[in-house]
Scaffold this motif. Structure first.
Motif, PDB file in Angstrom:
ATOM      1  N   LEU A  30       0.829  -1.204   0.000  1.00 24.98           N
ATOM      2  CA  LEU A  30       0.000   0.000   0.000  1.00 24.98           C
ATOM      3  C   LEU A  30       0.863   1.254   0.000  1.00 24.98           C
ATOM      4  N   ALA A  31       1.947   1.214   0.787  1.00 21.08           N
ATOM      5  CA  ALA A  31       2.858   2.370   0.827  1.00 21.08           C
ATOM      6  C   ALA A  31       3.520   2.589  -0.528  1.00 21.08           C
ATOM      7  N   GLU A  32       3.912   1.493  -1.192  1.00 21.43           N
ATOM      8  CA  GLU A  32       4.514   1.608  -2.518  1.00 21.43           C
ATOM      9  C   GLU A  32       3.520   2.194  -3.521  1.00 21.43           C
ATOM     10  N   ASN A  33       2.261   1.749  -3.435  1.00 23.58           N
ATOM     11  CA  ASN A  33       1.233   2.291  -4.331  1.00 23.58           C
ATOM     12  C   ASN A  33       1.030   3.781  -4.103  1.00 23.58           C
ATOM     13  N   GLU A  34       1.027   4.188  -2.829  1.00 24.66           N
ATOM     14  CA  GLU A  34       0.879   5.610  -2.517  1.00 24.66           C
ATOM     15  C   GLU A  34       2.050   6.415  -3.078  1.00 24.66           C
ATOM     16  N   GLN A  35       3.253   5.863  -2.955  1.00 30.93           N
ATOM     17  CA  GLN A  35       4.429   6.557  -3.489  1.00 30.93           C
ATOM     18  C   GLN A  35       4.354   6.674  -5.007  1.00 30.93           C
ATOM     19  N   ASN A  36       3.904   5.577  -5.659  1.00 35.42           N
ATOM     20  CA  ASN A  36       3.783   5.612  -7.119  1.00 35.42           C
ATOM     21  C   ASN A  36       2.750   6.635  -7.565  1.00 35.42           C
ATOM     22  N   LEU A  37       1.623   6.698  -6.832  1.00 33.31           N
ATOM     23  CA  LEU A  37       0.588   7.677  -7.173  1.00 33.31           C
ATOM     24  C   LEU A  37       1.094   9.105  -6.958  1.00 33.31           C
ATOM     25  N   ALA A  38       1.856   9.305  -5.868  1.00 34.97           N
ATOM     26  CA  ALA A  38       2.417  10.630  -5.605  1.00 34.97           C
ATOM     27  C   ALA A  38       3.424  11.014  -6.685  1.00 34.97           C
ATOM     28  N   LEU A  39       4.230  10.031  -7.114  1.00 37.74           N
ATOM     29  CA  LEU A  39       5.203  10.294  -8.173  1.00 37.74           C
ATOM     30  C   LEU A  39       4.490  10.639  -9.479  1.00 37.74           C
ATOM     31  N   LEU A  40       3.427   9.893  -9.782  1.00 35.21           N
ATOM     32  CA  LEU A  40       2.672  10.164 -11.003  1.00 35.21           C
ATOM     33  C   LEU A  40       2.050  11.560 -10.963  1.00 35.21           C
ATOM     34  N   ALA A  41       1.502  11.923  -9.806  1.00 34.07           N
ATOM     35  CA  ALA A  41       0.908  13.251  -9.669  1.00 34.07           C
ATOM     36  C   ALA A  41       1.955  14.343  -9.857  1.00 34.07           C
ATOM     37  N   GLU A  42       3.158  14.117  -9.312  1.00 33.37           N
ATOM     38  CA  GLU A  42       4.224  15.110  -9.446  1.00 33.37           C
ATOM     39  C   GLU A  42       4.688  15.213 -10.906  1.00 33.37           C
ATOM     40  N   ARG A  43       4.760  14.074 -11.586  1.00 40.79           N
ATOM     41  CA  ARG A  43       5.125  14.096 -13.004  1.00 40.79           C
ATOM     42  C   ARG A  43       4.103  14.895 -13.810  1.00 40.79           C
ATOM     43  N   ASN A  44       2.823  14.641 -13.514  1.00 41.64           N
ATOM     44  CA  ASN A  44       1.766  15.355 -14.233  1.00 41.64           C
ATOM     45  C   ASN A  44       1.837  16.855 -13.978  1.00 41.64           C
ATOM     46  N   ARG A  45       2.096  17.226 -12.712  1.00 42.44           N
ATOM     47  CA  ARG A  45       2.195  18.649 -12.376  1.00 42.44           C
ATOM     48  C   ARG A  45       3.366  19.288 -13.112  1.00 42.44           C
ATOM     49  N   LEU A  46       4.531  18.603 -13.102  1.00 43.16           N
ATOM     50  CA  LEU A  46       5.707  19.144 -13.765  1.00 43.16           C
ATOM     51  C   LEU A  46       5.481  19.243 -15.277  1.00 43.16           C
ATOM     52  N   ALA A  47       4.820  18.229 -15.857  1.00 40.08           N
ATOM     53  CA  ALA A  47       4.525  18.267 -17.293  1.00 40.08           C
ATOM     54  C   ALA A  47       3.623  19.447 -17.640  1.00 40.08           C
ATOM     55  N   ARG A  48       2.613  19.696 -16.805  1.00 40.81           N
ATOM     56  CA  ARG A  48       1.722  20.840 -17.039  1.00 40.81           C
ATOM     57  C   ARG A  48       2.495  22.152 -16.950  1.00 40.81           C
ATOM     58  N   ASP A  49       3.369  22.252 -15.930  1.00 44.86           N
ATOM     59  CA  ASP A  49       4.134  23.481 -15.750  1.00 44.86           C
ATOM     60  C   ASP A  49       5.054  23.736 -16.945  1.00 44.86           C
ATOM     61  N   LEU A  50       5.718  22.665 -17.424  1.00 39.96           N
ATOM     62  CA  LEU A  50       6.605  22.817 -18.566  1.00 39.96           C
ATOM     63  C   LEU A  50       5.824  23.227 -19.815  1.00 39.96           C
ATOM     64  N   HIS A  51       4.662  22.617 -19.976  1.00 40.61           N
ATOM     65  CA  HIS A  51       3.850  22.935 -21.151  1.00 40.61           C
ATOM     66  C   HIS A  51       3.343  24.378 -21.092  1.00 40.61           C
ATOM     67  N   ASP A  52       2.901  24.788 -19.913  1.00 38.75           N
ATOM     68  CA  ASP A  52       2.275  26.107 -19.786  1.00 38.75           C
ATOM     69  C   ASP A  52       3.279  27.244 -19.719  1.00 38.75           C
ATOM     70  N   SER A  53       4.515  26.953 -19.329  1.00 34.00           N
ATOM     71  CA  SER A  53       5.499  28.025 -19.176  1.00 34.00           C
ATOM     72  C   SER A  53       6.613  27.929 -20.217  1.00 34.00           C
ATOM     73  N   VAL A  54       7.539  26.991 -20.021  1.00 34.50           N
ATOM     74  CA  VAL A  54       8.722  26.908 -20.894  1.00 34.50           C
ATOM     75  C   VAL A  54       8.324  26.636 -22.334  1.00 34.50           C
ATOM     76  N   ASN A  55       7.395  25.714 -22.525  1.00 36.52           N
ATOM     77  CA  ASN A  55       6.970  25.367 -23.879  1.00 36.52           C
ATOM     78  C   ASN A  55       6.389  26.587 -24.608  1.00 36.52           C
ATOM     79  N   GLN A  56       5.551  27.329 -23.911  1.00 38.47           N
ATOM     80  CA  GLN A  56       4.946  28.512 -24.523  1.00 38.47           C
ATOM     81  C   GLN A  56       5.974  29.611 -24.772  1.00 38.47           C
TER      82      GLN A  56
END
Length: 371
Positions: free
Chosen positions: A170-196
């Motif tokens: 369960l702890a590993e799943n939580e870590q994976n979900l947190a990592l996925l959420a952080e990846r998604n946030r970073l991808a959005r930030d890169l798309h909305d800022s640096v990419n533009q």
């Protein structure tokens, strides 16, 4: 309170403390198995972890006799046995005496080595509620029967181990979900800022070129335009690595889409029904990304082929390019950090990584991972 009961309580206390202190599964299982055997006075034990498809791995062992350690413990890592059969078909509900052990019998039959007087073992499923995770087996020299009290103690310990395994998963799943959420946030930030910003820079450079007739200035602006275009392509590729759109439609679809982002002429051939565990799919996706990036940067050719095949509980991915290739000696170290990372990812899932390359003949990467 009798001495026996005090010993049982002490066993449970020591093991509970060990389980609560550990967050790394393999280390936890090895330590608990050692503690259990020392406290209950037995010499040998082993733990199988078993997935939902019935595939097992030897997760921990303690003082196996030579007959069971033959050829890097192959008697414990290959083939079936009666306790696994009973576990997989649902007959093993609790702790039980296994009056005969197929692995020990084979050690005798094929003369793999001394079994140190071990002929039988007790077995108990590792569970937490209705979930099952594997088997705990214990044995001792010349011990062919386990009392109901001993089996009850083993059941109590096995339940604690099962609960700890569930907690870690369960702890590993939580870590994976947190990592996925952080990846998604970073991808959005890169798309909305640096990419533009890069896209705006390209438009600005293009507009500035039309406002001057100076050849040197035009040449400089053209160079800036090329650099910004290349940076924009790199950024789009990075965003894809962080948040692969299309992976929800399968590995092959995601790799095809990523190849399109990189501007490669990519063909993907899928053989067999591809229904992979998420960890294996993620691993193959990351390896595929790195391999396609190498094709883009180093191969000198846009042609690349990927074959994904599932057969006999093994998934194989082969990535070939028709590029320039390079000199590679299989006996030498992996020549780059990216290739070494692919090998490391593969071996973390107990797979095999193979690299073949020759100058002028392209490069082939093959990954075999058990599922």
């Amino acid at each position: 309170m009798g001495e026996r009961r005090i010993q049982e309580l002490q066993t449970l206390k020591v093991i509970a403390e060990t389980l609560n202190q550990c967050n790394e599964l393999d280390a936890m299982l090895s330590e608990v198995l050692k503690e259990l055997l020392q406290i209950i006075g037995l010499e040998t034990g082993w733990i199988f972890l078993i997935d939902e498809k019935g595939n097992y791995t030897l997760a921990a062992d303690y003082q196996l006799p030579p007959g069971l350690k033959w050829k890097q413990k192959s008697p414990m890592c290959e083939g079936g046995c009666w306790c696994l059969d009973k576990y997989n078909d649902g007959r093993l509900k609790g702790a039980a005496n296994i009056m005969e052990c197929k692995r020990i019998e084979n050690a005798f039959k094929y003369e793999w080595g001394d079994t140190k007087g071990i002929t039988h073992h007790a077995t108990v499923p590792l569970r937490a509620g209705e979930e099952k995770f594997g088997l705990l087996n214990v044995a001792g020299p010349n011990k062919s029967h386990f009392t109901s009290e001993e089996l009850a103690l083993l059941e109590a310990v096995a339940y604690q181990i099962g609960s700890a395994i569930k907690r870690i998963k369960l702890a590993e799943n939580e870590q994976n979900l947190a990592l996925l959420a952080e990846r998604n946030r970073l991808a959005r930030d890169l798309h909305d800022s640096v990419n533009q910003l890069l896209f705006s820079l390209m438009l600005t450079v293009r507009g500035t070129k039309e406002m001057t007739d100076d050849p040197q200035v035009k040449e400089m602006l053209s160079y800036m335009q090329e650099l910004s275009q290349e940076a924009l392509s790199e950024m789009r590729g990075l965003i894809w690595q962080l948040r692969p759109q299309g992976l929800e439609n399968g590995l092959a679809s995601a790799l095809l889409s990523y190849g399109k982002v990189l501007g490669l002429d990519l063909e993907v051939d899928v053989k067999g029904v591809i229904d992979l565990p998420s960890t294996v799919e993620e691993c193959l996706w990351r390896i595929g990304q790195e391999a396609l990036n190498n094709c883009k940067k180093h191969a000198g050719s846009k042609q690349s082929n990927i074959e994904i095949k599932v057969k006999n509980k093994l998934v194989t991915m082969v990535i070939k390019d028709s590029g320039c290739g390079f000199h590679y000696d299989p006996k030498a170290a992996i020549p780059s950090l990216g290739l070494a990372s692919m090998k490391e990812r593969t071996e973390m899932l107990k797979g095999v990584f193979t690299l073949c390359s020759e100058v002028g003949k392209g490069t082939t990467i093959k990954v075999d991972i058990p599922i």
